[in-house]
Design a protein around this motif. Structure first.
Motif, PDB file in Angstrom:
ATOM      1  N   ILE A 136      -9.395  29.111  15.459  1.00  0.00           N
ATOM      2  CA  ILE A 136      -8.944  27.961  14.677  1.00  0.00           C
ATOM      3  C   ILE A 136      -8.128  27.050  15.587  1.00  0.00           C
ATOM      4  N   GLU A 137      -8.552  25.797  15.705  1.00  0.00           N
ATOM      5  CA  GLU A 137      -7.918  24.886  16.645  1.00  0.00           C
ATOM      6  C   GLU A 137      -7.013  23.854  15.991  1.00  0.00           C
ATOM      7  N   THR A 138      -6.922  23.835  14.683  1.00  0.00           N
ATOM      8  CA  THR A 138      -6.123  22.843  13.991  1.00  0.00           C
ATOM      9  C   THR A 138      -4.796  23.457  13.519  1.00  0.00           C
ATOM     10  N   PRO A 139      -3.740  22.641  13.412  1.00  0.00           N
ATOM     11  CA  PRO A 139      -2.473  23.169  12.902  1.00  0.00           C
ATOM     12  C   PRO A 139      -2.640  23.710  11.480  1.00  0.00           C
ATOM     13  N   ALA A 140      -1.910  24.764  11.161  1.00  0.00           N
ATOM     14  CA  ALA A 140      -2.048  25.453   9.875  1.00  0.00           C
ATOM     15  C   ALA A 140      -1.779  24.543   8.684  1.00  0.00           C
ATOM     16  N   GLU A 141      -0.944  23.531   8.849  1.00  0.00           N
ATOM     17  CA  GLU A 141      -0.592  22.669   7.725  1.00  0.00           C
ATOM     18  C   GLU A 141      -1.627  21.574   7.435  1.00  0.00           C
ATOM     19  N   TRP A 142      -2.599  21.399   8.282  1.00  0.00           N
ATOM     20  CA  TRP A 142      -3.611  20.369   8.039  1.00  0.00           C
ATOM     21  C   TRP A 142      -4.511  20.771   6.877  1.00  0.00           C
ATOM     22  N   PRO A 143      -4.927  19.808   6.051  1.00  0.00           N
ATOM     23  CA  PRO A 143      -5.794  20.137   4.905  1.00  0.00           C
ATOM     24  C   PRO A 143      -7.222  20.492   5.315  1.00  0.00           C
ATOM     25  N   VAL A 144      -7.639  20.020   6.490  1.00  0.00           N
ATOM     26  CA  VAL A 144      -8.962  20.370   7.007  1.00  0.00           C
ATOM     27  C   VAL A 144      -8.742  21.289   8.203  1.00  0.00           C
ATOM     28  N   GLN A 145      -9.289  22.486   8.117  1.00  0.00           N
ATOM     29  CA  GLN A 145      -9.182  23.457   9.206  1.00  0.00           C
ATOM     30  C   GLN A 145     -10.519  23.499   9.949  1.00  0.00           C
ATOM     31  N   ARG A 146     -10.466  23.758  11.249  1.00  0.00           N
ATOM     32  CA  ARG A 146     -11.680  23.712  12.063  1.00  0.00           C
ATOM     33  C   ARG A 146     -11.653  24.801  13.127  1.00  0.00           C
ATOM     34  N   PHE A 147     -12.800  25.435  13.300  1.00  0.00           N
ATOM     35  CA  PHE A 147     -12.959  26.381  14.401  1.00  0.00           C
ATOM     36  C   PHE A 147     -13.415  25.615  15.630  1.00  0.00           C
ATOM     37  N   GLY A 148     -12.799  25.943  16.753  1.00  0.00           N
ATOM     38  CA  GLY A 148     -13.190  25.364  18.020  1.00  0.00           C
ATOM     39  C   GLY A 148     -13.839  26.424  18.893  1.00  0.00           C
ATOM     40  N   LEU A 149     -14.588  25.963  19.856  1.00  0.00           N
ATOM     41  CA  LEU A 149     -15.245  26.835  20.819  1.00  0.00           C
ATOM     42  C   LEU A 149     -14.690  26.475  22.194  1.00  0.00           C
ATOM     43  N   PHE A 150     -14.132  27.474  22.882  1.00  0.00           N
ATOM     44  CA  PHE A 150     -13.498  27.270  24.171  1.00  0.00           C
ATOM     45  C   PHE A 150     -14.161  28.177  25.203  1.00  0.00           C
ATOM     46  N   TYR A 151     -14.413  27.595  26.380  1.00  0.00           N
ATOM     47  CA  TYR A 151     -15.112  28.322  27.437  1.00  0.00           C
ATOM     48  C   TYR A 151     -14.249  28.357  28.687  1.00  0.00           C
ATOM     49  N   ALA A 152     -14.111  29.536  29.260  1.00  0.00           N
ATOM     50  CA  ALA A 152     -13.421  29.720  30.531  1.00  0.00           C
ATOM     51  C   ALA A 152     -14.482  30.148  31.548  1.00  0.00           C
ATOM     52  N   PRO A 153     -15.050  29.190  32.283  1.00  0.00           N
ATOM     53  CA  PRO A 153     -16.098  29.534  33.246  1.00  0.00           C
ATOM     54  C   PRO A 153     -15.542  30.271  34.455  1.00  0.00           C
ATOM     55  N   ALA A 154     -16.424  30.738  35.285  1.00  0.00           N
ATOM     56  CA  ALA A 154     -16.032  31.515  36.471  1.00  0.00           C
ATOM     57  C   ALA A 154     -15.126  30.719  37.409  1.00  0.00           C
ATOM     58  N   GLU A 155     -15.208  29.405  37.392  1.00  0.00           N
ATOM     59  CA  GLU A 155     -14.416  28.587  38.322  1.00  0.00           C
ATOM     60  C   GLU A 155     -12.940  28.556  37.992  1.00  0.00           C
ATOM     61  N   GLY A 156     -12.534  29.016  36.835  1.00  0.00           N
ATOM     62  CA  GLY A 156     -11.119  29.116  36.544  1.00  0.00           C
ATOM     63  C   GLY A 156     -10.511  28.039  35.679  1.00  0.00           C
ATOM     64  N   ARG A 157     -11.266  27.303  34.926  1.00  0.00           N
ATOM     65  CA  ARG A 157     -10.719  26.275  34.034  1.00  0.00           C
ATOM     66  C   ARG A 157     -10.819  26.742  32.586  1.00  0.00           C
ATOM     67  N   VAL A 158     -10.429  25.872  31.653  1.00  0.00           N
ATOM     68  CA  VAL A 158     -10.675  26.066  30.228  1.00  0.00           C
ATOM     69  C   VAL A 158     -11.304  24.779  29.720  1.00  0.00           C
ATOM     70  N   LEU A 159     -12.444  24.902  29.085  1.00  0.00           N
ATOM     71  CA  LEU A 159     -13.174  23.745  28.579  1.00  0.00           C
ATOM     72  C   LEU A 159     -13.362  23.855  27.074  1.00  0.00           C
ATOM     73  N   ARG A 160     -13.191  22.755  26.387  1.00  0.00           N
ATOM     74  CA  ARG A 160     -13.515  22.694  24.959  1.00  0.00           C
ATOM     75  C   ARG A 160     -14.993  22.367  24.870  1.00  0.00           C
ATOM     76  N   VAL A 161     -15.748  23.217  24.191  1.00  0.00           N
ATOM     77  CA  VAL A 161     -17.189  23.012  24.030  1.00  0.00           C
ATOM     78  C   VAL A 161     -17.395  22.222  22.744  1.00  0.00           C
ATOM     79  N   HIS A 162     -18.058  21.095  22.859  1.00  0.00           N
ATOM     80  CA  HIS A 162     -18.324  20.267  21.676  1.00  0.00           C
ATOM     81  C   HIS A 162     -19.591  20.775  21.010  1.00  0.00           C
ATOM     82  N   MET A 163     -19.468  21.047  19.718  1.00  0.00           N
ATOM     83  CA  MET A 163     -20.569  21.612  18.943  1.00  0.00           C
ATOM     84  C   MET A 163     -20.535  20.974  17.560  1.00  0.00           C
ATOM     85  N   ASN A 164     -21.389  21.456  16.681  1.00  0.00           N
ATOM     86  CA  ASN A 164     -21.320  21.014  15.291  1.00  0.00           C
ATOM     87  C   ASN A 164     -19.937  21.335  14.755  1.00  0.00           C
TER      88      ASN A 164
END
Length: 135
Positions: free
Chosen positions: A70-98
């Motif tokens: 869950i990537e949204t603050p708990a108090e928001w009326p719309v909650q959303r799941f996010g997809l996050f990827y940590a590739p081998a190179e050592g970063r963190v990327l937000r994956v844009h999806m539906n």
């Protein structure tokens, strides 16, 4: 050639690990953003390990990971799941999806939290299958 139902949903090198958020996330975010900004990223998802449910896959050979959380603050009326990827190179990327979201004011009306989570899992599994084609 086997049918699609014979193929695994996720490549075998990715191990499911849903108990606690992997330390790799916090380490990489702190390295990329600094500890203060990293602590606020995705409503603190990677620091407080309190927002559930999560789904996580880890590839020990690459030291890479994928997280549904869950990537949204708990108090928001719309909650959303996010997809996050940590590739081998050592970063963190937000994956844009539906969008995989639900409304806290109408928790029984579709899409529910369970519906949103199930949809995010499907997106994550699809991402892992495609990502393995590029590794």
């Amino acid at each position: 050639m086997g049918s699609r139902s014979d193929q695994p949903l996720v490549p075998a090198v990715w191990q499911r690990h849903d108990t606690v958020i992997l330390p790799l996330w916090r380490e990489r975010l702190c390295s990329d953003m600094g500890p203060i900004a990293a602590g606020r990223y995705a409503a603190g998802l990677f620091f407080e390990d309190r927002r559930r449910p999560i789904a996580q896959w880890f590839n020990p050979a690459l030291n890479a990971a994928l997280l549904v959380g869950i990537e949204t603050p708990a108090e928001w009326p719309v909650q959303r799941f996010g997809l996050f990827y940590a590739p081998a190179e050592g970063r963190v990327l937000r994956v844009h999806m539906n969008l995989h979201e639900w409304y806290t004011r109408t928790p029984q009306k579709s899409p529910t939290e369970d519906d949103a989570f199930a949809g995010a899992i499907v997106s994550a599994e699809s991402f892992l299958r495609v990502e393995m084609d590029f590794i």
